[in-house]
Scaffold this active site. Structure first.
Site, PDB file in Angstrom:
ATOM      1  CB  SER A 141       2.340   1.139  -1.062  1.00 25.46           C
ATOM      2  OG  SER A 141       1.802   0.143  -1.924  1.00 25.46           O
ATOM      3  CE  LYS A 142      -2.194   5.899   2.989  1.00 24.14           C
ATOM      4  NZ  LYS A 142      -2.759   7.261   2.920  1.00 24.14           N
ATOM      5  NE  ARG A 143      -0.012   2.773  -5.547  1.00 22.60           N
ATOM      6  CZ  ARG A 143       0.875   3.210  -6.432  1.00 22.60           C
ATOM      7  NH1 ARG A 143       0.888   2.707  -7.635  1.00 22.60           N
ATOM      8  NH2 ARG A 143       1.747   4.132  -6.108  1.00 22.60           N
ATOM      9  CB  SER A 144       0.224  -3.738  -0.155  1.00 24.22           C
ATOM     10  OG  SER A 144      -0.216  -3.303   1.110  1.00 24.22           O
TER      11      SER A 144
END
Length: 496
Positions: free
Chosen positions: A263-266
């Site tokens: 995910s983008k949060r990674s």
């Protein structure tokens, strides 16, 4: 077989996700492996998600990775326009949708948002920690399929908003072939009547890409396996038009180390994220190529040209691919080691200058760190001592392997200091000669002479380069001042 034509068709919605980069790379490799044509098509029909500057990001990423297209918005190969909004202006999507309406394979739908909302069905389940596993879906009930031609014309004449929907059968099955997952058959009752033309006149992604792929003579379509569930509807569109389907290549999911969807949060989900974290383009491309595919030779370090030669999409794995950041760091380090000195210096210089503000031999520093880092961002932590001596622990002078302790370290530094002070030519060679001569005179091991000096001038357990290089880069005044500080620290510690 006709010449292979593949396309990368990104939406301009922001940074290029690693999954999108892999799709672009595989499309490129499939084409180039067979001396085919690689096309760039911009799919901007989803105006709500459009992000200013995103098209520039696409071009910048393609150029930076070496995935140079043969046809595209800036390279007309006779199949343009290559931007969907420009293609829409020609009326081709509505024209094709109306052909399906005439065949009974699509129909006008005038349902209001309120009526559609009433058809929503909740699916999924609620977990203890989050409730975003529950989604609401709308399976359209074909309400408007039964409108008469007269009713349709009246509503169109009255300007009532409408969409055009695909008319999928509710009985029987639809079968398609995928190069990775094989033959897949679904019950038609599972197929929703997806929207082809939206109320704003724009085509949906699902419809436009089928029309464009056919008109651009695309032979191979590569996309993530999340599109497997939509592919039966694409198959029905191809069949309804009487067109030949392309070869479908659905790619496995990319997960993080915890086997959850990347995910983008990674923090490392996009190409630009990785560049910002100090990874070099060639390593990123090489690493991404191995996310679901491997060479029959089991070779891992491969240039783009080598990938073109070895890539066979039939070797793509069905299983999810794990984004192993440790492996990427290793691979990046290998690419840095192989890099030409001048190019590495050019790339490293901004990171060096961010930490070191004094006038020093930056090129020499770069040469020392080249084989000791895995990412460009590692540079700052291993060279910061050049700018300022850290407040180190005096216990660092005690090293069992080197057979050093505080007492003999103090002796070495005290006796070497006047010899360094007497040096008029403070070159690396003279510094080395001075230390080696002292070691020989004293009859001590190299480590017993070098460890105290390197520790004193760096204040670190591990450094790029040894005592000679560090002292030469620091210069005479700074390095001798640091040795005096070490002598003072050792004296106070021993006397306490």
């Amino acid at each position: 077989m006709s010449k292979i034509r593949t396309r990368y068709a990104p939406s301009p919605t922001g940074k290029m996700h690693v999954g999108n980069l892999r799709t672009a790379l595989y499309e490129y490799l499939i084409a180039k492996h067979e001396d085919g044509t690689f096309i760039l098509r911009i799919e901007d029909t989803d105006q709500e998600r459009y992000v200013d500057g995103a098209i520039d990001i696409i071009y910048r990423t393609m150029e930076g990775t070496g995935l140079l297209h043969d046809e595209g918005p800036d390279k007309d190969g006779g199949y343009g326009p290559y931007v969907q909004s420009e293609r829409m202006a020609t009326g081709l999507y509505l024209e094709h949708a109306k052909k399906l309406v005439d065949k009974g394979a699509a129909y006008y739908c005038f349902c209001t948002k309120e009526r559609l909302a009433s058809l929503k069905t909740a699916v999924g389940s609620v977990s203890e920690d989050e409730d975003d596993n529950v989604k609401e879906i709308i399976k359209y009930d074909k309400h408007c399929l039964h409108l008469s031609k007269e009713e349709i014309q009246e509503k169109l004449a009255a300007g009532i908003p409408y969409v055009i929907r695909q008319n999928n059968p509710t009985e029987g099955t639809t079968t398609f072939q995928d190069a990775i997952f094989g033959e897949i058959t679904v019950d038609n009752e599972e197929l929703d009547d997806m929207i082809l033309i939206k109320s704003d006149g724009y085509p949906t992604y699902n419809f436009a890409n089928v029309v464009d792929d056919h008109l651009m003579e695309i032979t191979h379509v590569v996309r993530g396996n999340e599109y497997l569930s939509s592919t039966p509807k694409y198959t029905r569109l191809y069949n309804d038009f009487g067109w030949e389907e392309p070869v479908y290549v659905h790619l496995p999911l990319i997960t993080n180390e915890d086997h959850k969807k990347l995910s983008k949060r990674s923090g490392h989900a996009s190409y630009e994220d990785l560049l910002e974290q100090g990874f070099v383009s060639e390593a990123i491309v090489n690493f991404v190529a191995l996310l679901g595919w491997s060479s029959p030779s089991n070779k891992e370090i491969m240039s783009l040209d080598e990938l073109i030669k070895e890539f066979d999409y039939h070797n793509i794995n069905k299983s999810p691919a794990v984004f192993d950041i440790i492996k990427l760091r290793w691979m990046n380090g290998e690419y840095i080691k192989m890099m030409e000195e001048d190019r590495f210096y050019e790339m490293a210089l901004p990171y060096i200058k961010e930490v070191i503000h004094k006038e020093m031999d930056y090129k020499r520093i770069a040469s020392l760190i080249k084989t000791r880092i895995e990412t460009l961002c590692d540079i700052k932590d291993i060279i910061d001592f050049f700018e300022e001596l850290p407040d180190y622990d005096i216990q660092m002078f005690t090293h069992k392997k080197m057979k050093t302790n505080k007492e003999n370290s103090l002796e070495v530094l005290t006796e070497l200091l006047p010899r360094f002070e007497a040096l008029e030519d403070y070159s690396e060679g003279n510094i080395e000669t001075t230390i080696k001569s002292y070691i020989e005179e004293k009859g001590i091991k190299n480590g017993q002479g070098l460890w105290p000096v390197r520790t004193a001038v760096s204040g670190k357990q591990s450094t790029p380069g040894g005592a000679y290089e560090i002292m030469n880069i620091l210069g005479k005044e700074e390095s001798l001042n640091r040795i005096r500080i070490a002598i003072d620290k050792l004296t106070k510690s021993i006397n306490e």
